[in-house]
Motif scaffolding. Sequence first.
Motif, PDB file in Angstrom:
ATOM      1  N   SER A 126       0.983  -1.166   0.056  1.00 56.25           N
ATOM      2  CA  SER A 126      -0.053  -0.045  -0.035  1.00 56.25           C
ATOM      3  C   SER A 126       0.715   1.079  -0.003  1.00 56.25           C
ATOM      4  O   SER A 126       2.100   1.143   0.273  1.00 56.25           O
ATOM      5  CB  SER A 126      -1.017   0.201   1.211  1.00 56.25           C
ATOM      6  N   LYS A 127       0.351   2.365  -0.373  1.00 53.60           N
ATOM      7  CA  LYS A 127       1.266   3.571  -0.237  1.00 53.60           C
ATOM      8  C   LYS A 127       1.782   3.717   0.994  1.00 53.60           C
ATOM      9  O   LYS A 127       2.863   4.228   1.258  1.00 53.60           O
ATOM     10  CB  LYS A 127       0.236   4.654  -0.720  1.00 53.60           C
ATOM     11  N   GLU A 128       1.004   3.576   2.131  1.00 57.90           N
ATOM     12  CA  GLU A 128       1.364   3.931   3.690  1.00 57.90           C
ATOM     13  C   GLU A 128       2.751   2.866   3.866  1.00 57.90           C
ATOM     14  O   GLU A 128       3.709   3.285   4.457  1.00 57.90           O
ATOM     15  CB  GLU A 128       0.303   3.513   4.593  1.00 57.90           C
ATOM     16  N   GLU A 129       2.533   1.654   3.513  1.00 58.18           N
ATOM     17  CA  GLU A 129       3.556   0.495   3.622  1.00 58.18           C
ATOM     18  C   GLU A 129       4.927   1.210   3.031  1.00 58.18           C
ATOM     19  O   GLU A 129       6.020   1.101   3.592  1.00 58.18           O
ATOM     20  CB  GLU A 129       3.359  -0.731   3.250  1.00 58.18           C
ATOM     21  N   ALA A 130       5.006   1.673   1.619  1.00 61.60           N
ATOM     22  CA  ALA A 130       5.904   2.063   1.129  1.00 61.60           C
ATOM     23  C   ALA A 130       6.414   3.108   1.652  1.00 61.60           C
ATOM     24  O   ALA A 130       7.977   3.345   1.951  1.00 61.60           O
ATOM     25  CB  ALA A 130       5.595   2.463  -0.356  1.00 61.60           C
ATOM     26  N   GLU A 131       5.766   3.913   2.085  1.00 66.60           N
ATOM     27  CA  GLU A 131       6.326   5.295   2.769  1.00 66.60           C
ATOM     28  C   GLU A 131       7.197   4.763   3.986  1.00 66.60           C
ATOM     29  O   GLU A 131       8.155   5.515   4.200  1.00 66.60           O
ATOM     30  CB  GLU A 131       5.166   6.113   3.425  1.00 66.60           C
ATOM     31  N   ILE A 132       6.473   3.958   4.822  1.00 63.19           N
ATOM     32  CA  ILE A 132       7.595   3.630   6.182  1.00 63.19           C
ATOM     33  C   ILE A 132       8.800   2.980   5.528  1.00 63.19           C
ATOM     34  O   ILE A 132       9.882   3.408   6.320  1.00 63.19           O
ATOM     35  CB  ILE A 132       6.609   2.547   6.904  1.00 63.19           C
ATOM     36  N   ILE A 133       8.868   2.185   4.467  1.00 66.34           N
ATOM     37  CA  ILE A 133       9.914   1.455   4.304  1.00 66.34           C
ATOM     38  C   ILE A 133      11.062   2.646   3.810  1.00 66.34           C
ATOM     39  O   ILE A 133      12.184   2.544   3.953  1.00 66.34           O
ATOM     40  CB  ILE A 133       9.671   0.479   3.144  1.00 66.34           C
ATOM     41  N   SER A 136      12.726   4.163   6.330  1.00 66.22           N
ATOM     42  CA  SER A 136      13.422   3.536   7.450  1.00 66.22           C
ATOM     43  C   SER A 136      14.845   3.433   7.404  1.00 66.22           C
ATOM     44  O   SER A 136      15.452   3.570   6.235  1.00 66.22           O
ATOM     45  CB  SER A 136      13.239   1.976   7.311  1.00 66.22           C
ATOM     46  N   GLU A 137      15.498   3.334   8.546  1.00 63.91           N
ATOM     47  CA  GLU A 137      17.028   3.393   8.484  1.00 63.91           C
ATOM     48  C   GLU A 137      17.489   1.940   7.860  1.00 63.91           C
ATOM     49  O   GLU A 137      18.637   2.245   6.939  1.00 63.91           O
ATOM     50  CB  GLU A 137      17.602   3.179   9.980  1.00 63.91           C
ATOM     51  N   GLU A 138      16.819   0.845   7.956  1.00 62.86           N
ATOM     52  CA  GLU A 138      17.228  -0.249   6.958  1.00 62.86           C
ATOM     53  C   GLU A 138      17.351  -0.065   5.608  1.00 62.86           C
ATOM     54  O   GLU A 138      18.279  -0.229   4.863  1.00 62.86           O
ATOM     55  CB  GLU A 138      16.380  -1.444   7.263  1.00 62.86           C
ATOM     56  N   TYR A 139      16.371   0.710   4.991  1.00 66.26           N
ATOM     57  CA  TYR A 139      16.438   0.886   3.475  1.00 66.26           C
ATOM     58  C   TYR A 139      17.406   2.203   3.151  1.00 66.26           C
ATOM     59  O   TYR A 139      18.160   2.053   2.365  1.00 66.26           O
ATOM     60  CB  TYR A 139      14.992   1.499   3.023  1.00 66.26           C
ATOM     61  N   LEU A 140      17.387   3.126   3.976  1.00 64.40           N
ATOM     62  CA  LEU A 140      18.653   4.173   3.927  1.00 64.40           C
ATOM     63  C   LEU A 140      19.921   3.768   3.848  1.00 64.40           C
ATOM     64  O   LEU A 140      20.973   4.251   3.343  1.00 64.40           O
ATOM     65  CB  LEU A 140      18.125   5.088   4.801  1.00 64.40           C
ATOM     66  N   SER A 141      20.197   2.661   4.604  1.00 70.46           N
ATOM     67  CA  SER A 141      21.363   2.121   4.471  1.00 70.46           C
ATOM     68  C   SER A 141      22.073   1.172   3.412  1.00 70.46           C
ATOM     69  O   SER A 141      23.237   0.673   3.274  1.00 70.46           O
ATOM     70  CB  SER A 141      21.753   1.195   5.736  1.00 70.46           C
ATOM     71  N   LYS A 178       7.635  10.406  -6.227  1.00 69.30           N
ATOM     72  CA  LYS A 178       8.593  11.178  -6.650  1.00 69.30           C
ATOM     73  C   LYS A 178       8.755  12.350  -6.014  1.00 69.30           C
ATOM     74  O   LYS A 178       9.905  12.846  -5.966  1.00 69.30           O
ATOM     75  CB  LYS A 178       8.121  11.365  -8.279  1.00 69.30           C
ATOM     76  N   ASN A 179       7.723  13.102  -5.744  1.00 74.11           N
ATOM     77  CA  ASN A 179       7.747  14.544  -5.265  1.00 74.11           C
ATOM     78  C   ASN A 179       8.102  14.483  -3.624  1.00 74.11           C
ATOM     79  O   ASN A 179       8.859  15.379  -3.369  1.00 74.11           O
ATOM     80  CB  ASN A 179       6.350  15.093  -5.322  1.00 74.11           C
ATOM     81  N   SER A 180       7.865  13.470  -2.921  1.00 71.19           N
ATOM     82  CA  SER A 180       8.188  13.197  -1.529  1.00 71.19           C
ATOM     83  C   SER A 180       9.471  12.980  -1.143  1.00 71.19           C
ATOM     84  O   SER A 180      10.086  13.045  -0.334  1.00 71.19           O
ATOM     85  CB  SER A 180       6.961  12.502  -1.023  1.00 71.19           C
ATOM     86  N   PHE A 181       9.915  11.430  -1.941  1.00 75.66           N
ATOM     87  CA  PHE A 181      11.201  11.024  -1.381  1.00 75.66           C
ATOM     88  C   PHE A 181      12.301  11.010  -2.580  1.00 75.66           C
ATOM     89  O   PHE A 181      13.376  10.661  -2.282  1.00 75.66           O
ATOM     90  CB  PHE A 181      10.853   9.623  -1.277  1.00 75.66           C
TER      91      PHE A 181
END
Length: 220
Positions: A126-133, A136-141, A178-181
């Motif tokens: 869902s859009k909300e799940e993707a936002e959280i990921i 997340s620190e895990e993704y950003l690393s 795209k616009n947010s992240f």
Amino acid sequence: MSISENLSHIHREIGPAVSLVAVSKTKPVEAILEAYHAGQRVFGENKVQEMTDKWNLLPKDISWHLIGHLQTNKVKYIAPYVSLIHSVDSIKLLSEINKQAAKHNRIIPCLLQFHIAQEETKFGFSKEEAEIIIQSEEYLSMQNISIVGVMGMASFVSDENQVRQEFKSLNSIFSYLKNSFFKSSSDFKIISMGMSGDYQVAIEEGSNMIRVGSSIFGTR
């Protein structure tokens, strides 16, 4: 019509701004080679074993896209060569792709798969799940994956209006992400939606990558 004639017809219809993934699952090597000799270089498979077998046998300038549901324990087999994974639907899978890509000193491009259909059988965020990921620190690393866009499958129904609304919702999710992240990422640009039965509607709703099998190779 022949495979090459089908390809020419589709390319004329979609124009140069839309990428065509020729879905070659269950198709023999000979059929893929016919498409290859007609100029097609991007092929999509939904099973890891079948794709790897074909990768071993076919020319190495083919871009192989994994378009089916991907299990984490299968990532290692495609990590050396896959050009794009369309079906990322969990942080666990993203983490495994990152891990296996690092072993081959690669950055593997991925699409986030979204659940846009009303059918329960389809995978996706869902859009909300993707936002959280994405936050997340895990993704950003993660250093060895690159999220380059979104993918989704519309409901398998004859109601064009429903299909159109589902495609519209994926385009809306893409724009939001795209616009947010991903504002500063020139790589985040793919909206993969539309198959043989609905790609015209998908393109009208913003798709720039379609996955087409039976309209090229004939029905299985």
